[in-house]
Motif scaffolding. Structure first.
Motif, PDB file in Angstrom:
ATOM      1  N   GLU A  47       0.871  -1.181   0.000  1.00 10.47           N
ATOM      2  CA  GLU A  47       0.000   0.000   0.000  1.00 10.47           C
ATOM      3  C   GLU A  47       0.906   1.229   0.000  1.00 10.47           C
TER       4      GLU A  47
ATOM      5  N   ARG B 102       0.762  -6.811  -4.542  1.00 15.66           N
ATOM      6  CA  ARG B 102       0.260  -7.858  -3.647  1.00 15.66           C
ATOM      7  C   ARG B 102       0.305  -9.178  -4.400  1.00 15.66           C
TER       8      ARG B 102
ATOM      9  N   GLU C  42      -4.113   7.387  -2.545  1.00 14.76           N
ATOM     10  CA  GLU C  42      -4.437   7.376  -1.116  1.00 14.76           C
ATOM     11  C   GLU C  42      -4.235   8.743  -0.484  1.00 14.76           C
TER      12      GLU C  42
ATOM     13  N   GLU D 140     -15.382  -3.810  -4.362  1.00 17.05           N
ATOM     14  CA  GLU D 140     -14.826  -2.599  -3.734  1.00 17.05           C
ATOM     15  C   GLU D 140     -14.001  -1.749  -4.707  1.00 17.05           C
TER      16      GLU D 140
HETATM   17  N1  GAP Z   1      -4.103   1.599   2.780  1.00 14.21           N
HETATM   18  C1  GAP Z   1      -5.317   0.883   2.849  1.00 14.21           C
HETATM   19  C2  GAP Z   1      -5.471  -0.088   1.773  1.00 14.21           C
HETATM   20  O1  GAP Z   1      -4.538  -0.373   1.043  1.00 14.21           O
HETATM   21  P1  GAP Z   1      -7.174  -1.749   0.703  1.00 14.21           P
HETATM   22  O2  GAP Z   1      -8.669  -1.835   0.853  1.00 14.21           O
HETATM   23  O3  GAP Z   1      -6.395  -2.990   0.921  1.00 14.21           O
HETATM   24  O4  GAP Z   1      -6.720  -0.596   1.693  1.00 14.21           O
HETATM   25  C3  GAP Z   1      -7.365   0.063  -1.163  1.00 14.21           C
HETATM   26  O5  GAP Z   1      -6.847  -1.179  -0.747  1.00 14.21           O
HETATM   27  C4  GAP Z   1      -7.815  -0.015  -2.598  1.00 14.21           C
HETATM   28  O6  GAP Z   1      -6.760  -0.509  -3.428  1.00 14.21           O
HETATM   29  C5  GAP Z   1      -8.976  -0.987  -2.844  1.00 14.21           C
HETATM   30  O7  GAP Z   1     -10.226  -0.382  -2.572  1.00 14.21           O
HETATM   31  C6  GAP Z   1      -8.818  -1.287  -4.315  1.00 14.21           C
HETATM   32  O8  GAP Z   1      -9.406  -0.272  -5.101  1.00 14.21           O
HETATM   33  C7  GAP Z   1      -7.311  -1.237  -4.511  1.00 14.21           C
HETATM   34  N2  GAP Z   1      -6.769  -2.615  -4.512  1.00 14.21           N
HETATM   35  C8  GAP Z   1      -6.462  -3.367  -3.449  1.00 14.21           C
HETATM   36  N3  GAP Z   1      -6.000  -4.578  -3.840  1.00 14.21           N
HETATM   37  C9  GAP Z   1      -6.029  -4.586  -5.188  1.00 14.21           C
HETATM   38  C10 GAP Z   1      -5.675  -5.533  -6.201  1.00 14.21           C
HETATM   39  N4  GAP Z   1      -5.174  -6.726  -5.885  1.00 14.21           N
HETATM   40  N5  GAP Z   1      -5.836  -5.191  -7.506  1.00 14.21           N
HETATM   41  C11 GAP Z   1      -6.322  -3.969  -7.843  1.00 14.21           C
HETATM   42  N6  GAP Z   1      -6.663  -3.037  -6.940  1.00 14.21           N
HETATM   43  C12 GAP Z   1      -6.520  -3.328  -5.628  1.00 14.21           C
END
Ligand code: GAP
Length: 550
Positions: free
Chosen positions: A230, A262, A281, A350
């Motif tokens: 993140e 990730r 963010e 989400e």
């Molecule tokens: N800092 C908090 C955080 O990272 P998160 O809900 O894990 O929160 C935020 O991630 C946003 O990042 C999600 O709402 C999504 O839009 C995006 N996101 C998270 N994982 C993702 C993935 N594997 N592929 C694409 N977008 C992703």
């Protein structure tokens, strides 16, 4: 074609095909067979994603009026930005909780060698002539039910017309909860790609952070580093630097756009769940007593942003998390979710989370990794009584010059995914309808009704024919417009085909130079969505379109 059916996989397939055909999104390393969970943006996709990120940066940071109180905000506030590294000190992830807690549960299939996310598996009991098995699927939405039928048919060795003979006990239920409740044993579960039951392993934890090594002598544990999962932590790392070097005072926000990584166990649904993606963010620092009001402000502000950029209200939902869903740090979270076409009707995915993180992050990076015990955040200690992960020991508190108080600010975090937002805007913009062709006969068209701010190209300039001085006038208009906005000149093919190309690219306006232009210096302005064609003096076009983009 059905536009009204909210969720449908074939619509999604057509969107993916358009994205490839028109150069929005390609699979990474495609000539080598592609790499699962990694995507490249083509010429139109790059422009779309850049416009989306620039809209976000403009609306949240650069265009923010720090002297005014925006509707719903408790007070005026300041906004500033950062651009931090992807690889940070490993201790960052230990104190943030990602090292210990950022994992999913996975199961492997000993037979097919496939790997699944435990929480993505669901199944149901099937019986045929005394034989009984729990049929597991890794499919989601509308595909899950039919997949279990196909799997059961194969398992029981039935022909298509014998499928009706299968007796089903109840509907689809999550495998994890069924195993936990003792209703299913893994030995009875038929894996999604297995021929016999009992091939799924016990679930085990899998940390989602990508690991790397720093330096030429890589090998020891001290060289171990992680690609950031993140962008948020870079902001906390620089909280004190920003306070010390700029004139911001609480309440203020720090914004960042950047790549996150990730190692998702099962990347899926086009770019929705990728292994490399971009986040947008904000960490917003405020007084603890005001944090609930700021949380509500940001939740509503971010919700409105998607609507202002044109997402269909009925396909967007704002959902407050239940207490059991909250992250380890969060004291309140809401998700902004979109009804993506690959989800079953009624399901939402989400787009963005807005989290009230309290003082978890700043305190963790001061004191060491914190855990919640009896409702309070306390230092996590090991068996030796020492902190499990040591903090920096640096003072990250804030001193308010006016009230002469010192406190650790609370944080509200609106965290959006740029790729997911691009996908939502693409899905929402995708329409199939009929338009009259040059002879007035109905012709089906595919059109991306993107908000003009997001559209990769704002206008196309088309001479009706390649003669009679029309190209010269059109090129002159193109050059005047190009100085103000992305646009293109196109003289190839019939004008109908040229309109169709621009509709698929999402270009909101086409400007046609024709015989009348030479006589009265007007052009035809065609609107992508209404198809209205109006004659506008050529000299007024640059100001007119610039005004519409504002
Ligand atoms: N800092 C908090 C955080 O990272 P998160 O809900 O894990 O929160 C935020 O991630 C946003 O990042 C999600 O709402 C999504 O839009 C995006 N996101 C998270 N994982 C993702 C993935 N594997 N592929 C694409 N977008 C992703």
């Amino acid at each position: 074609m059905s536009q009204d059916k909210p969720n449908d996989q074939s619509r999604m397939d057509r969107i993916v095909s358009l994205a490839k055909r028109r150069g929005f999104i390609f699979q990474s390393s495609e000539i080598y067979g592609g790499l699962n969970g990694f995507w490249d943006y083509g010429p139109l996709g790059t422009a779309l994603k850049r416009n989306l990120k620039e809209s976000w940066w403009h609306d949240m940071v650069a265009g923010h009026d720090e002297l005014a109180t925006p509707p719903g905000a408790p007070t005026p506030y300041e906004m500033t930005g950062l651009d931090c590294t992807i690889i940070m000190h490993p201790q960052v992830w230990k104190c943030s909780g990602h090292f210990d807690l950022f994992h999913d549960w996975l199961v492997d299939c000993r037979e097919s060698k496939r790997r699944y996310r435990y929480d993505h598996l669901q199944g149901r009991w099937a019986a045929h002539r005394g034989k009984r098995v729990f049929v597991v699927t890794d499919q989601s939405g509308e595909e899950a039910g039919p997949h279990t039928v196909t799997r059961a048919q194969k398992f029981f060795g039935l022909r298509a017309k014998q499928v009706e003979e299968i007796e089903w006990e109840g509907g689809l239920v999550p495998l994890a909860t069924s195993v936990a409740a003792g209703a299913v044993a893994l030995a009875e579960a038929l894996g999604p790609d297995a021929a016999a039951p009992g091939t799924l392993t016990e679930p085990r934890e899998f940390n989602l952070m990508f690991e790397t090594r720093i330096g030429a002598l890589a090998g020891g544990d001290d060289d171990r580093a992680f690609l950031r999962p993140e962008t948020a932590q870079g902001i906390f790392m620089n909280f004190k630097n920003v306070l010390d070097t700029s004139r911001v005072s609480v309440p203020f926000g720090i914004a960042q756009i950047g790549k996150s990584f990730r190692n998702e166990i099962t990347p899926r649904n086009f770019t929705f769940r990728s292994r490399e993606f971009e986040q947008m963010e904000i960490e917003f620092f405020c007084r603890p007593a005001d944090s609930a009001a700021w949380y509500r402000y940001w939740r509503d502000r971010r919700w409105k942003w998607y609507l202002d950029l044109g997402l269909t209200p009925g396909k967007l939902q704002l959902r407050e998390h239940g207490a059991d869903e909250l992250s380890h740090y969060s004291v309140g979270t809401a998700d902004i979710e979109y009804a993506f076409p690959f989800l079953a009707a009624g399901e939402f995915g989400e787009l963005e989370g807005i989290a009230h993180r309290g003082d978890f992050d700043l305190r963790s990076h001061m004191e060491g990794k914190l855990v919640r015990r009896d409702g309070a955040l306390v230092l996590e200690t090991g068996p030796d009584g020492k902190p499990r992960h040591r903090g920096s020991g640096k003072d990250l508190s804030y001193f308010d010059d006016v009230t002469r108080e010192r406190f650790v600010p609370h944080v509200i975090e609106p965290s959006a995914g740029a790729d997911r937002a691009v996908l939502a805007f693409l899905c929402d913009a995708y329409h199939e309808d009929e338009v009259p062709d040059e002879e007035g006969k109905p012709r089906s068209r595919t059109v991306l009704k993107l908000h003009p701010r997001l559209a990769p190209l704002k206008a196309a300039i088309l001479p009706l024919v390649k003669k009679d001085g029309m190209p010269e006038v059109a090129v002159d208009l193109y050059r005047r417009l190009k100085a103000r906005m992305p646009c293109m000149y196109d003289e190839k093919g019939s004008v109908g085909r040229r309109y169709a190309r621009q509709d698929e690219a999402g270009t909101p306006w086409c400007l046609t130079v024709d015989g009348q232009t030479l006589a009265d210096k007007t052009v035809t302005l065609r609107d992508r969505d209404s198809l209205a064609q109006t004659r506008v003096p050529i000299d007024e076009i640059p100001d007119l379109l610039t005004g519409r983009l504002r």
